[in-house]
Design an enzyme around this catalytic site. Sequence first.
Site, PDB file in Angstrom:
ATOM      1  N   PHE A   1      70.705   1.712 -96.910  1.00  0.00           N
ATOM      2  CA  PHE A   1      71.998   1.252 -97.749  1.00  0.00           C
ATOM      3  C   PHE A   1      71.701   0.323 -98.911  1.00  0.00           C
ATOM      4  O   PHE A   1      71.814   0.606-100.031  1.00  0.00           O
ATOM      5  CB  PHE A   1      73.148   0.667 -96.803  1.00  0.00           C
ATOM      6  CG  PHE A   1      74.344   0.068 -97.740  1.00  0.00           C
ATOM      7  CD1 PHE A   1      75.428   0.873 -98.061  1.00  0.00           C
ATOM      8  CD2 PHE A   1      74.396  -1.160 -97.885  1.00  0.00           C
ATOM      9  CE1 PHE A   1      76.391   0.533 -98.587  1.00  0.00           C
ATOM     10  CE2 PHE A   1      75.429  -1.761 -98.518  1.00  0.00           C
ATOM     11  CZ  PHE A   1      76.448  -1.029 -98.816  1.00  0.00           C
TER      12      PHE A   1
ATOM     13  N   ARG B   1      69.069  15.524 -99.494  1.00  0.00           N
ATOM     14  CA  ARG B   1      67.645  15.699 -99.346  1.00  0.00           C
ATOM     15  C   ARG B   1      67.155  16.851 -98.332  1.00  0.00           C
ATOM     16  O   ARG B   1      67.404  16.641 -97.246  1.00  0.00           O
ATOM     17  CB  ARG B   1      66.868  14.296 -98.891  1.00  0.00           C
ATOM     18  CG  ARG B   1      67.088  13.227 -99.942  1.00  0.00           C
ATOM     19  CD  ARG B   1      66.582  11.892 -99.472  1.00  0.00           C
ATOM     20  NE  ARG B   1      67.809  11.321 -98.975  1.00  0.00           N
ATOM     21  CZ  ARG B   1      67.708  10.227 -98.078  1.00  0.00           C
ATOM     22  NH1 ARG B   1      66.745   9.486 -98.288  1.00  0.00           N
ATOM     23  NH2 ARG B   1      68.597   9.617 -97.588  1.00  0.00           N
TER      24      ARG B   1
ATOM     25  N   THR C   1      69.989  -0.223 -92.847  1.00  0.00           N
ATOM     26  CA  THR C   1      69.882   1.375 -93.101  1.00  0.00           C
ATOM     27  C   THR C   1      69.255   1.283 -94.379  1.00  0.00           C
ATOM     28  O   THR C   1      68.739   0.418 -94.914  1.00  0.00           O
ATOM     29  CB  THR C   1      71.156   2.093 -92.978  1.00  0.00           C
ATOM     30  OG1 THR C   1      71.970   1.499 -93.879  1.00  0.00           O
ATOM     31  CG2 THR C   1      72.002   1.736 -91.674  1.00  0.00           C
TER      32      THR C   1
ATOM     33  N   TYR D   1      82.563  -0.965-105.436  1.00  0.00           N
ATOM     34  CA  TYR D   1      82.091  -0.638-104.083  1.00  0.00           C
ATOM     35  C   TYR D   1      83.282  -1.046-103.114  1.00  0.00           C
ATOM     36  O   TYR D   1      83.592  -0.067-102.370  1.00  0.00           O
ATOM     37  CB  TYR D   1      80.743  -1.171-103.434  1.00  0.00           C
ATOM     38  CG  TYR D   1      80.572  -0.846-102.094  1.00  0.00           C
ATOM     39  CD1 TYR D   1      80.239   0.563-101.885  1.00  0.00           C
ATOM     40  CD2 TYR D   1      80.548  -1.732-101.247  1.00  0.00           C
ATOM     41  CE1 TYR D   1      79.948   0.991-100.402  1.00  0.00           C
ATOM     42  CE2 TYR D   1      80.354  -1.149 -99.490  1.00  0.00           C
ATOM     43  CZ  TYR D   1      80.078   0.319 -99.567  1.00  0.00           C
ATOM     44  OH  TYR D   1      79.906   0.437 -98.121  1.00  0.00           O
TER      45      TYR D   1
HETATM   46  P1  NDP Z   1      72.119   5.354 -96.096  1.00  0.00           P
HETATM   47  O1  NDP Z   1      71.658   5.153 -97.517  1.00  0.00           O
HETATM   48  O2  NDP Z   1      70.941   5.309 -95.047  1.00  0.00           O
HETATM   49  O3  NDP Z   1      72.871   6.695 -95.705  1.00  0.00           O
HETATM   50  C1  NDP Z   1      73.676   7.351 -96.826  1.00  0.00           C
HETATM   51  C2  NDP Z   1      73.645   8.893 -96.394  1.00  0.00           C
HETATM   52  O4  NDP Z   1      74.773   9.430 -97.515  1.00  0.00           O
HETATM   53  C3  NDP Z   1      72.599   9.447 -96.708  1.00  0.00           C
HETATM   54  O5  NDP Z   1      72.555  10.413 -95.694  1.00  0.00           O
HETATM   55  C4  NDP Z   1      72.687  10.138 -97.989  1.00  0.00           C
HETATM   56  O6  NDP Z   1      71.960  11.424 -97.786  1.00  0.00           O
HETATM   57  C5  NDP Z   1      74.157  10.473 -98.186  1.00  0.00           C
HETATM   58  N1  NDP Z   1      74.855  10.620 -99.379  1.00  0.00           N
HETATM   59  C6  NDP Z   1      74.796   9.719-100.327  1.00  0.00           C
HETATM   60  N2  NDP Z   1      75.318  10.091-101.365  1.00  0.00           N
HETATM   61  C7  NDP Z   1      75.431  11.532-101.069  1.00  0.00           C
HETATM   62  C8  NDP Z   1      76.209  12.484-101.788  1.00  0.00           C
HETATM   63  N3  NDP Z   1      76.568  12.459-103.173  1.00  0.00           N
HETATM   64  N4  NDP Z   1      76.262  13.726-101.227  1.00  0.00           N
HETATM   65  C9  NDP Z   1      75.823  13.858-100.017  1.00  0.00           C
HETATM   66  N5  NDP Z   1      75.418  12.994 -99.298  1.00  0.00           N
HETATM   67  C10 NDP Z   1      75.286  11.739-100.091  1.00  0.00           C
HETATM   68  O7  NDP Z   1      73.409   4.169 -95.676  1.00  0.00           O
HETATM   69  P2  NDP Z   1      74.215   4.293 -94.299  1.00  0.00           P
HETATM   70  O8  NDP Z   1      74.046   4.837 -93.222  1.00  0.00           O
HETATM   71  O9  NDP Z   1      74.377   2.588 -94.083  1.00  0.00           O
HETATM   72  O10 NDP Z   1      75.493   4.387 -94.957  1.00  0.00           O
HETATM   73  C11 NDP Z   1      76.601   5.372 -94.402  1.00  0.00           C
HETATM   74  C12 NDP Z   1      78.192   4.971 -94.686  1.00  0.00           C
HETATM   75  O11 NDP Z   1      78.149   3.659 -94.198  1.00  0.00           O
HETATM   76  C13 NDP Z   1      78.251   4.720 -96.291  1.00  0.00           C
HETATM   77  O12 NDP Z   1      79.459   5.514 -96.547  1.00  0.00           O
HETATM   78  C14 NDP Z   1      78.193   3.419 -96.399  1.00  0.00           C
HETATM   79  O13 NDP Z   1      79.126   2.858 -97.474  1.00  0.00           O
HETATM   80  C15 NDP Z   1      78.761   2.844 -95.242  1.00  0.00           C
HETATM   81  N6  NDP Z   1      78.811   1.576 -94.596  1.00  0.00           N
HETATM   82  C16 NDP Z   1      77.316   1.255 -94.725  1.00  0.00           C
HETATM   83  C17 NDP Z   1      77.127  -0.091 -94.244  1.00  0.00           C
HETATM   84  C18 NDP Z   1      75.902  -0.888 -94.193  1.00  0.00           C
HETATM   85  O14 NDP Z   1      75.716  -2.235 -94.196  1.00  0.00           O
HETATM   86  N7  NDP Z   1      74.687   0.043 -93.944  1.00  0.00           N
HETATM   87  C19 NDP Z   1      78.095  -1.064 -93.591  1.00  0.00           C
HETATM   88  C20 NDP Z   1      79.574  -0.420 -93.960  1.00  0.00           C
HETATM   89  C21 NDP Z   1      79.729   0.700 -94.476  1.00  0.00           C
HETATM   90  P3  NDP Z   1      71.339  11.929 -99.188  1.00  0.00           P
HETATM   91  O15 NDP Z   1      70.597  10.812 -99.888  1.00  0.00           O
HETATM   92  O16 NDP Z   1      70.170  12.862 -98.511  1.00  0.00           O
HETATM   93  O17 NDP Z   1      72.248  12.816 -99.980  1.00  0.00           O
HETATM   94  C1  8X3 Z   2      78.308  -2.050 -96.391  1.00  0.00           C
HETATM   95  C2  8X3 Z   2      78.455  -3.650 -95.880  1.00  0.00           C
HETATM   96  O1  8X3 Z   2      79.266  -6.044 -96.499  1.00  0.00           O
HETATM   97  O2  8X3 Z   2      77.464  -4.865 -97.979  1.00  0.00           O
HETATM   98  O3  8X3 Z   2      79.621  -1.609 -96.703  1.00  0.00           O
HETATM   99  O4  8X3 Z   2      79.750  -4.164 -98.200  1.00  0.00           O
HETATM  100  S1  8X3 Z   2      78.697  -4.542 -97.140  1.00  0.00           S
END
Ligand code: NDP
Ligand code: 8X3
Length: 253
Positions: free
Chosen positions: A190, A35, A188, A153
């Site tokens: 997510f 974005r 987040t 996932y």
């Molecule tokens: P968000 O959705 O808030 O952030 C995800 C980020 O990844 C965004 O900045 C998005 O940017 C970027 N992104 C996604 N797809 C792409 C792509 N194809 N190319 C480039 N950038 C990409 O989620 P989180 O901050 O929660 O997630 C961050 C990481 O943490 C992920 O790997 C997620 O799986 C992991 N995670 C999250 C948890 C949760 O409960 N929230 C728990 C455990 C792990 P943009 O859309 O601008 O490209």
């Molecule tokens: C994100 C947390 O528990 O939804 O990785 O898999 S959970």
Amino acid sequence: MDKIVLITGATSGFGEACARKFAANNYDLIITGRRKDKLHQLSEDLRSKHEARVLALNFDVRNKNIVTTNINALPKEWQKIDILINNAGLALGRDNFEEASIDDWDAMIDTNVKGLAYVTKAVLPFMIDAGSGHIFNIGSISGKEVYAQGNMYCATKHAVGALSEAMRIDLLKYNIKVTAIHPGAANTEFSNVRFKGDADKAAKVYEGLKPLVAEDVADIIYYCAGLPAHVCINDLVVTSTQQANSFYSFKKI
Ligand code: NDP
Ligand code: 8X3
């Protein structure tokens, strides 16, 4: 030039919180995401609040040619990347295996596994040349235990765990640290992404729970990054106090 951190997926959640944390502590930042408007806003904000040096690279980690071209074209003064935070990732859907969308599966594999590997491969020559580096891979509690309807996932996050172990072995000779961070539920964007904009479904994930917030994870990454050169936290699981594992949370509803 201060130390340089490259963060993938810096436009929201953990990635944005890491950008803010490292900028506040005098790091120079390379921030990436799809974005463009959010990257631009964040760059401006970091520059105005912290006088940070910020380079924004707008790419999709799934596109290996664009990833490689962007990173290979880094100006000389941005090439000595001290820290890489492989954070970009997503879940799409929460469906039984037999009902899940193959397109969702492809997007998760391409982003969470292949994208992480493409970015790392592109950055590594700079770290190898420098004789040091620290790679953070954002896994998940779902990379430790599989939960119902989490199929692909969870598989991608198990793969992040395996790749982190593999990198740690192969990159040891270059003095490169590899830290895998496995968060539990964090509020987040997510869940909003996972449920494709269905805000009610997304909110339900956190009902009755005080989940992690992005800043919790950023603080932990910053702590790990600041340890002495001879110390490396290899693998770290962090959950909210109400979450015991991948599938059991004590919810007060
Ligand atoms: P968000 O959705 O808030 O952030 C995800 C980020 O990844 C965004 O900045 C998005 O940017 C970027 N992104 C996604 N797809 C792409 C792509 N194809 N190319 C480039 N950038 C990409 O989620 P989180 O901050 O929660 O997630 C961050 C990481 O943490 C992920 O790997 C997620 O799986 C992991 N995670 C999250 C948890 C949760 O409960 N929230 C728990 C455990 C792990 P943009 O859309 O601008 O490209
Ligand atoms: C994100 C947390 O528990 O939804 O990785 O898999 S959970």
